[in-house]
Scaffold this motif. Structure first.
Motif, short mmCIF file in Angstrom:
data_model
loop_
_atom_site.label_atom_id
_atom_site.label_comp_id
_atom_site.label_asym_id
_atom_site.label_seq_id
_atom_site.Cartn_x
_atom_site.Cartn_y
_atom_site.Cartn_z
N GLY A 145 0.82 -1.20 0.00
CA GLY A 145 0.00 0.00 0.00
C GLY A 145 0.86 1.26 0.00
N PRO A 146 0.24 2.42 -0.10
CA PRO A 146 1.01 3.67 -0.20
C PRO A 146 1.86 3.95 1.04
N TYR A 147 1.35 3.61 2.23
CA TYR A 147 2.12 3.87 3.44
C TYR A 147 3.36 2.98 3.51
N GLU A 148 3.16 1.70 3.18
CA GLU A 148 4.31 0.78 3.18
C GLU A 148 5.33 1.19 2.12
N ARG A 149 4.85 1.63 0.96
CA ARG A 149 5.79 2.02 -0.09
C ARG A 149 6.56 3.27 0.30
N PHE A 150 5.93 4.20 1.01
CA PHE A 150 6.66 5.40 1.45
C PHE A 150 7.78 5.01 2.42
N GLU A 151 7.47 4.16 3.37
CA GLU A 151 8.49 3.76 4.33
C GLU A 151 9.62 3.00 3.64
N ARG A 152 9.27 2.11 2.72
CA ARG A 152 10.28 1.30 2.06
C ARG A 152 11.15 2.13 1.11
N GLU A 153 10.52 3.01 0.33
CA GLU A 153 11.24 3.74 -0.71
C GLU A 153 11.93 4.99 -0.19
N LEU A 154 11.31 5.68 0.79
CA LEU A 154 11.84 6.98 1.20
C LEU A 154 12.08 7.07 2.71
N GLY A 155 11.05 6.76 3.51
CA GLY A 155 11.15 6.97 4.95
C GLY A 155 12.28 6.23 5.60
N ASP A 156 12.53 4.98 5.16
CA ASP A 156 13.63 4.19 5.71
C ASP A 156 14.85 4.21 4.81
N GLY A 157 14.82 5.09 3.79
CA GLY A 157 15.94 5.16 2.86
C GLY A 157 16.64 6.51 2.92
N CYS A 158 16.48 7.27 1.85
CA CYS A 158 17.19 8.54 1.77
C CYS A 158 16.67 9.57 2.77
N LEU A 159 15.45 9.38 3.31
CA LEU A 159 14.91 10.33 4.29
C LEU A 159 15.04 9.81 5.73
N ALA A 170 17.39 10.07 7.83
CA ALA A 170 18.06 11.00 8.75
C ALA A 170 17.49 12.41 8.61
N SER A 171 16.23 12.52 8.20
CA SER A 171 15.61 13.82 7.96
C SER A 171 14.34 13.94 8.80
N PRO A 172 13.71 15.09 8.82
CA PRO A 172 12.42 15.22 9.52
C PRO A 172 11.32 14.37 8.92
N TYR A 173 11.57 13.78 7.75
CA TYR A 173 10.55 12.96 7.08
C TYR A 173 10.79 11.46 7.31
N ARG A 174 11.61 11.13 8.27
CA ARG A 174 11.90 9.71 8.53
C ARG A 174 10.64 9.02 9.08
N SER A 175 10.64 7.71 8.97
CA SER A 175 9.51 6.93 9.48
C SER A 175 9.36 7.14 10.99
N GLY A 176 8.13 7.33 11.42
CA GLY A 176 7.85 7.57 12.83
C GLY A 176 7.85 9.02 13.21
N ALA A 177 8.33 9.91 12.33
CA ALA A 177 8.38 11.34 12.63
C ALA A 177 7.45 12.11 11.71
N VAL A 178 6.52 11.42 11.05
CA VAL A 178 5.63 12.08 10.10
C VAL A 178 4.20 11.59 10.31
#
Length: 262
Positions: free
Chosen positions: A189-203, A205-213
């Protein structure tokens, strides 16, 4: 038939001018023609037998012709049919305990494989009639295979007859336990894809990391808002069961991803 009755019999020697043929002299020409036809049919029968044997050898013996005996053509296999085409094993009238284990394991394996279209199709958001049709086709094919191969698998004596069933049971556990995670991986789903592709990847160490959005989906777009101050990311397509990666849908989101080298 050539040689019968004996041409040297007194009746044959004294009939029709000693020709040895019991036929009227004025029909000798017809007799010669019939004899030629007889041998022509004989040659055609031998050629047909040779062709049949060639086909059987090619299909069943890998092209290796067995040593030829005195007989020609398919006559070489008279009485040896089981060597050329072995009889198919049949189901016993009553299954033993170890044989029942194998049959149960094979049946469970068919059921586990029949559930694959439902598991993957549900995650991919496909139509249920199509999924049930695919499951039914797999179940029918699996049942046919088990019916044809099962008797051969349970022929081994004693505990060896249960070995295929135990192997099938272990495979059932792998298929049953693995199909859900595999389906979720490919049709996330879209939430899992965000975490897999961005939240747990290039983001990560950013304010957009998983658990901080905070994330939500609106009109096919997933909105990602950091709990601290920051630009709300707009990513799409936000679809259940989609295999497409998330992409920015506006310039502000593209700039944020470029800043974090995504």
């Amino acid at each position: 038939m050539p040689g019968f009755p004996d041409p040297g019999h007194p009746v044959n020697l004294n009939f029709a001018g000693g020709t040895g043929l019991r036929i009227q002299p004025d029909r000798a020409e017809e007799a010669d023609r019939l004899k030629d036809d007889e041998f022509a049919v004989h040659r055609r029968a031998l050629a047909f037998g040779d062709a049949v044997l060639d086909l059987l050898v090619e299909a069943r013996l890998g092209g290796a012709r067995p040593p030829a005996g005195r007989l020609r053509g398919a006559g070489q296999w008279v009485g040896r049919e089981d060597d050329l085409v072995p009889a198919r094993a049949k189901w016993p009238a009553k299954l033993g305990g170890f044989q029942a284990v194998t049959l149960t394991g094979l049946g469970l394996l068919v059921l586990a494989c029949a559930a694959l279209p439902l598991t993957f199709g549900n995650r991919a958001d496909l139509q249920y009639p199509l999924l049930f049709a695919a499951s039914g086709a797999i179940a029918l094919a699996g049942t046919t295979i088990v019916h044809r191969t099962g008797p051969r698998l349970i022929q081994a004596p004693g505990f060896k007859a249960a070995a295929p069933g135990i192997a099938a049971g272990l495979l059932v556990i792998v298929v049953w336990q693995g199909q859900g995670p595999v389906a979720e991986h490919f049709f996330a789903g879209p939430y899992e894809r965000f975490e897999r592709e961005l939240g747990d990847g290039c983001l990560s160490a950013s304010p957009y990391r998983s658990g901080a959005v905070q994330t939500r989906v609106e009109d096919g777009v997933v909105l990602v808002t950091p709990t601290s101050r920051g630009t709300t990311l707009r990513l799409g397509p936000a679809e259940d069961g989609s295999t497409h990666p998330l992409r920015p849908v506006d310039a502000a989101t593209r700039k944020v991803l470029d800043d974090f080298r995504c």
